[in-house]
Design an enzyme around this catalytic site. Structure first.
Site, PDB file in Angstrom:
ATOM      1  N   ALA A  68      36.652 -83.676 -69.742  1.00  0.00           N
ATOM      2  CA  ALA A  68      36.362 -85.364 -69.331  1.00  0.00           C
ATOM      3  C   ALA A  68      35.692 -85.027 -67.918  1.00  0.00           C
ATOM      4  CB  ALA A  68      38.195 -85.923 -68.898  1.00  0.00           C
ATOM      5  N   GLY A 113      38.596 -80.758 -72.844  1.00  0.00           N
ATOM      6  CA  GLY A 113      38.440 -81.789 -73.787  1.00  0.00           C
ATOM      7  C   GLY A 113      37.284 -81.368 -74.801  1.00  0.00           C
ATOM      8  N   GLU A 116      38.621 -79.400 -77.301  1.00  0.00           N
ATOM      9  CA  GLU A 116      39.691 -80.097 -78.433  1.00  0.00           C
ATOM     10  C   GLU A 116      38.635 -80.606 -79.472  1.00  0.00           C
ATOM     11  OE1 GLU A 116      43.659 -81.199 -76.008  1.00  0.00           O
ATOM     12  OE2 GLU A 116      41.521 -82.214 -74.999  1.00  0.00           O
TER      13      GLU A 116
END
Length: 262
Positions: A68, A113, A116
């Protein structure tokens, strides 16, 4: 093809799409707009169209995705943060639930992220110079895009705890040894190698690929007997398809099959 603000989408042969996170000036970190671009792209694939596999990568050679965009997040209050994270959750789900296989080509750092996203793809290849980490606890938060679950499933509980709780980066070689990625490439050959894998998938019967993928994913959460029953049910859904008939005809006629996804 739709034009996106923070995502480049290119059509390649064999009904393969390359989706490139395109914010290299911030290591391809996703802000709200970039997350919405990813949502819209992956959700659009559910509606059909001529796509049999997606390759997800990042622009440049510095990073796949740094997670992010923390500069944008620095201006958010608590409720705004939670509202933005709901968009991020939708983004992660859109990758996980994509109706066609997704392969990550990890061209650089995949942090927070970004890692992820890699873990939610079906599998991944990486540059030998790539780096990986779930760094969230060093920032006072924790993985919120599935990282505690997907990393543990890939590398095992005890190693996942070490990596997450210590926010420890790991190398491309470690990622390969632990099953986070399937292969390592020189940076200049990474995309071609990933596209070759995507083309092999795209050459197979789309419905058969979909059912086999579903059986692997769902079966992992079941006991063996239930998972084998799930597999048989998926198998039986393919018996009446035109692609099954075409595959057998092509084999007996010693030619390449022409699968239509029906």
């Amino acid at each position: 093809m739709v034009n996106y603000d923070a995502l480049r989408v290119e059509e390649r042969p064999d009904e393969v799409l390359v989706a490139t996170l395109s914010r290299p000036e911030v290591a391809n970190a996703f802000n709200t707009r970039a997350a919405l671009d990813l949502c819209e792209f992956f959700e659009s694939l559910e509606a059909g169209g001529r796509c049999r596999c997606v390759v997800l990568t990042g622009a440049g050679d510095r990073a796949f995705c740094a997670g992010a965009d923390l500069k944008e997040r620095a201006s958010l209050g608590d409720e705004q943060w939670r509202a933005q994270h709901e968009i991020f959750e939708r983004m992660f789900r859109s990758v996980r639930d994509c109706k066609v296989p997704v392969i990550a080509a990890v061209n650089g750092a995949a942090y927070a992220g970004g890692l992820e996203l890699v873990l939610l793809c079906d599998f991944a290849y990486a540059s030998k110079s790539a780096k990986f980490a779930l760094t969230e606890v060093s920032l006072g938060i924790m993985p919120g895009g599935g990282g505690t679950q997907t990393l543990a499933r890939a590398v095992g509980e005890r190693r996942a705890k070490e990596l997450v709780l210590a926010a420890r980066p790991f190398s491309a070689e470690e990622a390969l040894a632990w099953g986070v990625v399937n292969g390592l490439c020189e940076p200049q050959t990474l995309l071609d190698a990933t596209l070759e894998a995507a083309a092999r998938i795209a050459a197979n019967a789309p419905l058969a690929v979909r059912e086999a993928r579903h059986a692997i994913r769902e079966g992992l959460g079941m006991d063996l007997a239930s998972a084998m029953q799930l597999e048989v049910e998926a198998y039986n859904r393919l018996v009446g398809t035109e692609d099954r008939k075409e595959g057998i005809r092509a084999f007996n006629e010693k030619r390449k099959p022409k699968f239509e996804g029906c």
